[in-house]
Design an enzyme around this catalytic site. Structure first.
Site, PDB file in Angstrom:
ATOM      1  CB  CYS A   1      -0.994   0.003   1.156  1.00 31.65           C
ATOM      2  SG  CYS A   1      -0.290  -0.197   2.801  1.00 31.65           S
TER       3      CYS A   1
ATOM      4  CG  ASP B   1      -8.128   2.946   0.815  1.00 32.11           C
ATOM      5  OD1 ASP B   1      -7.020   2.362   0.815  1.00 32.11           O
ATOM      6  OD2 ASP B   1      -9.040   2.673   1.621  1.00 32.11           O
TER       7      ASP B   1
ATOM      8  CG  HIS C   1      -5.688  -0.498   1.849  1.00 29.48           C
ATOM      9  ND1 HIS C   1      -5.453   0.839   2.115  1.00 29.48           N
ATOM     10  CD2 HIS C   1      -4.691  -1.183   2.436  1.00 29.48           C
ATOM     11  CE1 HIS C   1      -4.357   0.942   2.854  1.00 29.48           C
ATOM     12  NE2 HIS C   1      -3.872  -0.262   3.055  1.00 29.48           N
TER      13      HIS C   1
END
EC number: 3.4.22.-
Length: 393
Positions: free
Chosen positions: A73, A278, A280
C-alpha cells in the site's frame, strides 16, 4: 489472504458523498465549493492516477510475489504522488481524464511508467527491487521515507521526465542545495554549442525533443519530498493548520502517510477532514501490449474519494511539491515564509538559504544522483516503519 482482502474491500463498497458545507474543498492547490462545483471536484479527483493492489502480475524478480496485496500500500501511494508529478510535468495541473475520451500520447507514456512489469520506470517491480538496496526485502512493508528514497533513485533512469528529485532531510529545506541540483542540468553554454539532433529520433523510448529541450533549460523540474514526523504516536494538533496550507499551494503534490494499519495518498481537505485515495482494493493486473491502447479505467477512482479526520493521521508522513520552473520554486519559498507568520500554524519544517552548520554530513551538496543518503535517512527516521503496521491477514 484472499478472504482477508475480500473482507476489507467489500466493507467499503459504499462511499460517502461530500458533506453539504460552506467550507471550501481544497484539492492539490485548487479551491472548490461543494454547492456550485461538485462535478468539478469529482472530475479533479477522478483525473488523478489511482494505483491499488494488483494480482496476477509477472513475478517480481522472476520468482517473487505476483501480487502486492497486504504489503504494497505505501509503494502504491508512492506511485500516486510521483504520478501526480509526472502529470504536472507532461500534461499540466489542469489536465482532466474523461471516461471514454481519447487521451493524448503523453498521458499513456505517463501511465506506462507505472504499469506492473519489470521494465516500467516506477513499477511495483522496480520499487520493490530497488528497495533491497535500502535494506528492504521484497514483500516487506515500506514507510513514507523509504519509498521516497527509492523513487528518487528510480527517477535518475527516467530521462524523458528529466526530474530533479530532492528529499529534504532533518526537517530542513535548503534553498541553495535545491538550486544547485535543479541548475546542474545545464550542460550546454547555448544552443550553438549543442550538436544538431534529428527530430524523429526516440530518446530512451520517448520523443527526443523533450530531452533536448530539458538539456537547454536553465532549470530542471523539481520534485520535492519532505519526510516529517509530526508527533510521537499521534499528530500534534499545532501542525494541523500548516498541513492544511500545504494542500492550498499550487505546487502541492499531496501527502503520503496514513493511519495505523494502512497507507493512503492524501490529495486535499475539507473542514477537519483529509481527502484521500485508498490503495486497499485488489484489482487484476493490466497487461500493456500497445502503449497507446492501454485499458485505463481501473487507474482512475470513479467514486467519491474517502475522507478521514485529520486527528487520526499517523504522525509519520512525507509531503510533496512540484516546481516546474525556478519561478515556481521561488513562489513556493515565499509561501512557506508567509506560512511561518500565520497565527496558530506551527511550521512543520525549516526553510533556510544555506546548509545549517548542525547538519551531520558536510558533503550533502556533493551527492551525485547515484549516491545514497540511506544511512542519514535511517539516523533520523530509524523507527518510521514501526509506526505503520502491515494489515493483519
Amino acid at each position: 489472504l484472499f478472504l482477508a482482502t475480500l473482507t476489507y474491500d467489500t466493507l467499503r463498497f459504499e462511499y460517502e458523498d461530500f458533506p453539504e458545507t460552506k467550507e471550501p474543498v481544497w484539492i492539490l492547490g485548487r479551491k472548490y465549493s461543494v454547492f456550485t462545483e461538485k462535478e468539478e471536484i469529482l472530475l479533479d479527483v477522478t483525473s488523478r492516477l489511482w494505483f491499488t493492489y494488483r494480482k496476477n502480475f509477472p513475478a517480481i524478480g522472476g520468482t517473487g510475489p505476483t501480487s502486492d496485496t497486504g504489503w504494497g500500500c505505501m509503494l502504491r501511494c508512492g506511485q500516486m504522488i510521483f504520478a501526480q508529478a509526472l502529470v504536472c510535468r507532461h500534461l499540466g495541473r489542469d489536465w482532466r481524464w474523461i471516461k471514454g475520451k481519447r487521451q493524448m500520447d503523453n498521458y499513456f507514456s505517463v501511465l506506462n511508467a507505472f504499469i506492473d512489469k519489470k521494465d516500467s520506470y516506477y513499477s511495483i517491480h522496480q520499487i520493490a527491487q530497488m528497495g533491497v538496496g535500502e535494506g528492504k526485502s521484497i514483500g516487506q512493508w515500506y514507510g513514507p521515507n523509504t519509498v521516497a528514497q527509492v523513487l528518487k533513485k528510480l527517477a535518475t533512469f527516467d530521462t524523458w521526465s528529466s526530474l530533479a528529485v530532492h528529499i529534504a532531510m532533518d526537517n530542513t529545506v535548503v534553498m541553495e542545495e535545491i538550486r544547485r541540483l535543479c541548475q546542474s542540468n545545464f550542460l550546454c553554454a547555448g544552443a550553438a554549442a549543442c550538436p544538431a539532433v534529428e527530430s524523429n529520433v526516440l530518446y530512451n523510448g520517448y520523443p527526443e525533443e523533450a530531452g533536448v529541450r530539458d538539456r537547454l533549460s536553465l532549470w530542471k523540474p523539481l520534485v520535492l519530498l519532505i519526510p516529517l514526523r509530526l508527533g510521537l504516536t499521534e499528530i500534534n494538533e499545532a501542525y494541523i493548520e500548516t498541513l492544511k496550507h500545504c494542500f492550498m499551494m499550487p505546487q502541492s503534490l499531496g501527502v503520503i502517510g496514513g493511519k495505523p494499519n494502512s497507507a493512503h495518498y492524501f490529495i486535499g481537505y475539507v473542514g477537519e477532514e483529509l481527502i484521500y485515495l485508498d490503495p486497499h482494493t485488489t484489482q487484476p493486473a493490466v497487461e500493456s501490449n500497445d502503449s497507446s491502447c492501454l485499458p485505463d479505467e481501473s487507474f482512475h477512482c470513479q467514486h467519491p474519494p474517502c475522507r478521514m479526520s485529520i486527528a487520526e493521521l499517523d504522525p509519520s508522513i512525507a509531503v510533496g511539491f512540484f516546481c516546474n520552473t525556478e519561478e515556481d520554486f521561488n513562489d513556493w519559498c515565499q509561501q512557506i515564509k508567509k506560512l511561518s507568520l500565520v497565527r496558530g500554524a506551527l511550521p512543520m519544517f525549516e526553510l533556510v538559504e544555506r546548509q545549517p552548520s548542525h547538519f551531520s554530513n558536510p558533503n550533502v551538496l556533493n551527492l551525485t544522483p547515484d549516491s545514497s543518503d540511506a544511512d542519514r535517512l535511517e539516523r533520523f527516521f530509524d523507527s518510521e516503519d514501526e509506526d505503520f503496521e502491515i494489515l493483519s491477514l
